[in-house]
Design an enzyme around this catalytic site. Sequence first.
Site, PDB file in Angstrom:
ATOM      1  N   ASP A  61      41.153  37.139  51.245  1.00  0.00           N
ATOM      2  CA  ASP A  61      41.095  36.784  49.784  1.00  0.00           C
ATOM      3  C   ASP A  61      42.192  35.883  49.703  1.00  0.00           C
ATOM      4  O   ASP A  61      43.301  35.985  50.117  1.00  0.00           O
ATOM      5  CB  ASP A  61      41.385  37.935  49.031  1.00  0.00           C
ATOM      6  CG  ASP A  61      41.669  37.536  47.455  1.00  0.00           C
ATOM      7  OD1 ASP A  61      40.571  37.252  46.855  1.00  0.00           O
ATOM      8  OD2 ASP A  61      42.695  37.468  46.888  1.00  0.00           O
ATOM      9  N   TYR A 111      48.057  30.175  44.881  1.00  0.00           N
ATOM     10  CA  TYR A 111      49.026  30.440  45.597  1.00  0.00           C
ATOM     11  C   TYR A 111      49.759  29.234  46.391  1.00  0.00           C
ATOM     12  O   TYR A 111      49.166  28.662  47.364  1.00  0.00           O
ATOM     13  CB  TYR A 111      48.367  31.687  46.759  1.00  0.00           C
ATOM     14  CG  TYR A 111      48.027  32.424  46.108  1.00  0.00           C
ATOM     15  CD1 TYR A 111      48.146  33.209  44.967  1.00  0.00           C
ATOM     16  CD2 TYR A 111      47.086  33.338  47.062  1.00  0.00           C
ATOM     17  CE1 TYR A 111      47.528  34.370  44.492  1.00  0.00           C
ATOM     18  CE2 TYR A 111      46.289  34.489  46.372  1.00  0.00           C
ATOM     19  CZ  TYR A 111      46.694  35.081  44.981  1.00  0.00           C
ATOM     20  OH  TYR A 111      45.958  36.085  44.551  1.00  0.00           O
ATOM     21  N   LYS A 169      39.617  31.937  44.030  1.00  0.00           N
ATOM     22  CA  LYS A 169      39.364  32.361  42.611  1.00  0.00           C
ATOM     23  C   LYS A 169      39.475  30.952  41.985  1.00  0.00           C
ATOM     24  O   LYS A 169      39.525  29.863  42.437  1.00  0.00           O
ATOM     25  CB  LYS A 169      40.576  32.955  42.311  1.00  0.00           C
ATOM     26  CG  LYS A 169      41.115  34.442  42.974  1.00  0.00           C
ATOM     27  CD  LYS A 169      42.136  34.965  42.712  1.00  0.00           C
ATOM     28  CE  LYS A 169      42.267  36.343  43.376  1.00  0.00           C
ATOM     29  NZ  LYS A 169      42.783  36.108  44.860  1.00  0.00           N
ATOM     30  N   GLY A 212      47.644  44.058  45.775  1.00  0.00           N
ATOM     31  CA  GLY A 212      49.083  44.505  45.565  1.00  0.00           C
ATOM     32  C   GLY A 212      49.197  45.803  45.972  1.00  0.00           C
ATOM     33  O   GLY A 212      49.989  46.594  45.055  1.00  0.00           O
ATOM     34  N   SER A 265      54.010  44.878  45.057  1.00  0.00           N
ATOM     35  CA  SER A 265      54.912  43.774  45.490  1.00  0.00           C
ATOM     36  C   SER A 265      55.763  44.139  46.586  1.00  0.00           C
ATOM     37  O   SER A 265      56.681  43.142  46.691  1.00  0.00           O
ATOM     38  CB  SER A 265      55.650  43.231  44.045  1.00  0.00           C
ATOM     39  OG  SER A 265      54.806  42.852  43.201  1.00  0.00           O
ATOM     40  N   GLY A 266      55.653  45.238  47.394  1.00  0.00           N
ATOM     41  CA  GLY A 266      56.536  45.200  48.356  1.00  0.00           C
ATOM     42  C   GLY A 266      57.460  46.363  48.429  1.00  0.00           C
ATOM     43  O   GLY A 266      57.981  46.966  49.702  1.00  0.00           O
ATOM     44  N   ILE A 267      57.799  47.061  47.393  1.00  0.00           N
ATOM     45  CA  ILE A 267      58.749  48.256  47.305  1.00  0.00           C
ATOM     46  C   ILE A 267      58.223  49.391  47.629  1.00  0.00           C
ATOM     47  O   ILE A 267      59.095  50.418  48.275  1.00  0.00           O
ATOM     48  CB  ILE A 267      59.166  48.422  45.777  1.00  0.00           C
ATOM     49  CG1 ILE A 267      60.404  49.286  45.639  1.00  0.00           C
ATOM     50  CG2 ILE A 267      58.212  49.223  45.092  1.00  0.00           C
ATOM     51  CD1 ILE A 267      61.248  49.476  44.550  1.00  0.00           C
ATOM     52  N   LEU A 268      56.672  49.388  48.064  1.00  0.00           N
ATOM     53  CA  LEU A 268      56.266  50.598  48.826  1.00  0.00           C
ATOM     54  C   LEU A 268      56.010  50.243  50.326  1.00  0.00           C
ATOM     55  O   LEU A 268      55.303  51.098  50.697  1.00  0.00           O
ATOM     56  CB  LEU A 268      54.927  51.024  48.112  1.00  0.00           C
ATOM     57  CG  LEU A 268      54.871  51.653  46.796  1.00  0.00           C
ATOM     58  CD1 LEU A 268      53.360  52.136  46.073  1.00  0.00           C
ATOM     59  CD2 LEU A 268      55.640  53.057  46.837  1.00  0.00           C
ATOM     60  N   ALA A 269      56.631  49.137  50.722  1.00  0.00           N
ATOM     61  CA  ALA A 269      56.686  49.136  51.998  1.00  0.00           C
ATOM     62  C   ALA A 269      57.827  48.531  52.786  1.00  0.00           C
ATOM     63  O   ALA A 269      58.119  47.652  53.612  1.00  0.00           O
ATOM     64  CB  ALA A 269      55.483  47.682  52.322  1.00  0.00           C
TER      65      ALA A 269
END
Length: 336
Positions: A46, A51, A77, A234, A238-242
Site C-alpha cells: 500500500d 508519502y 490513493k 498504523g 505510529s510506532g509506540i507499540l513497536a
Amino acid sequence: MKLREIIPDRIGFGTAPLGNMFRAVPDDEARATVQAAWDEGIRYFDTAPLYGAGLAELRLGQVISQQPRDAYVLSSKVGRIILDEEEVGARDLGEKGALFEHGRKNKIVHEWTAEATERSLEGSLTRLGVDRLDIVWVHDIAQDFHGDAWLQKFEEARTGAFRVLSRLRDQGVIRAWGLGVNRTEPIELTLALDEPQPDGFLLAGRYTLLDHEHALQRLLPMAAEQGVGMVVGGPYSSGILAGGTHFEYADASPEIVEKVRRIREITDRYAVSIKAAALQFSLAHPVSVAAVPGATKPSRIAEDIAAVQEKIPAGFWVDLRQSGLVSPQAPLPEGA
C-alpha cells in the site's frame, strides 16, 4: 469484489515511512526494505502520492515493477497530484504539517474532483512503473487534514473521486475502491450513502490496542452489516507499540506512555511480544482483512511476520481485558 477475495494475506507492507516520515531514509535502505518484504513473501503493498511527495511510490516501484504484475496486490490513493515544481514555504497538511518534511520538495495539489482523480492515478502509475492498481483509496477527506472544512472536501470527493472509481471498478480497470483515512466519520458517512458503495476501507490508527473504542461504536457494526472489509493502517499507533516514541505521528503524551507501560507489564508477564499483541488484536475483528505496518529497515519485516504467527496464551487476552486496557466490545483473537 470483497477485499478478502483480493488481498492474499493477513499482513501487507505500508510504505508511508519510505516517504521519509520522521527521518531521511537512505535510498539503499529503502530499497532493501522493500526487497526484504518481497523475499519474506509479502504480496500486498500500500502506498500513496502524499508519502514524501511521490517518494514512497518511486521507491516501491523500483522493486515491485520488476516482479510479475499478477504476483502481487497493489493499492495507492487519490486526492493528491504531485507537480514537478517545488513547494515554496511550509506545507499545509493540517494536524500533520511536518510529517514528511524530509521528503521530496515537489508541490502537492490537494483535490478530489473527477479530473484530479484521473491525474492522480496517472501520476501514481508512472511513479510505480506499473500498468494498473488493484485497489484505490480516497485519501484523507477527514477532520485531521481539513478541520471544519472536511465535509466540503467529502462532497468534492463524493461527486468526483467516488464516481470515477466506481466507473473504473465497473469497467474492470481497478478491482476495488474505498476510503483511506485516519478518522471514522468519513467512512460512516460513505456507508450511509444511497450511491455506489465502496468495497472496503483503510483505517489508520483507529483500530489499535491504544485506540479502538470509537470505531467499535458505529463504524465497525455498519461495515459488518454491509459486508465491507477493513485494512488496518498504523497497527503500531505510529510506532509506540513497536518500541518507538511516536503516537498519532507526534511525540506520545504521558498518558499514552503510561498506557503502553501497563500493556508491557502484561506482555512481559506472559513473555509475549508487544508487536504480536498489537497486530493480532487489530486482526481479530471480523471486519479486519489485513494489517499494513510500515518499515524502513529490512529486519522489521521478519519481525512483523513472526508477530502475526506468534502463539499468544488465551490468559494474556483475559488479563488485558480485565485490566481495562481493551474494550469489552472488542473481539479478541481465537482462543481468548
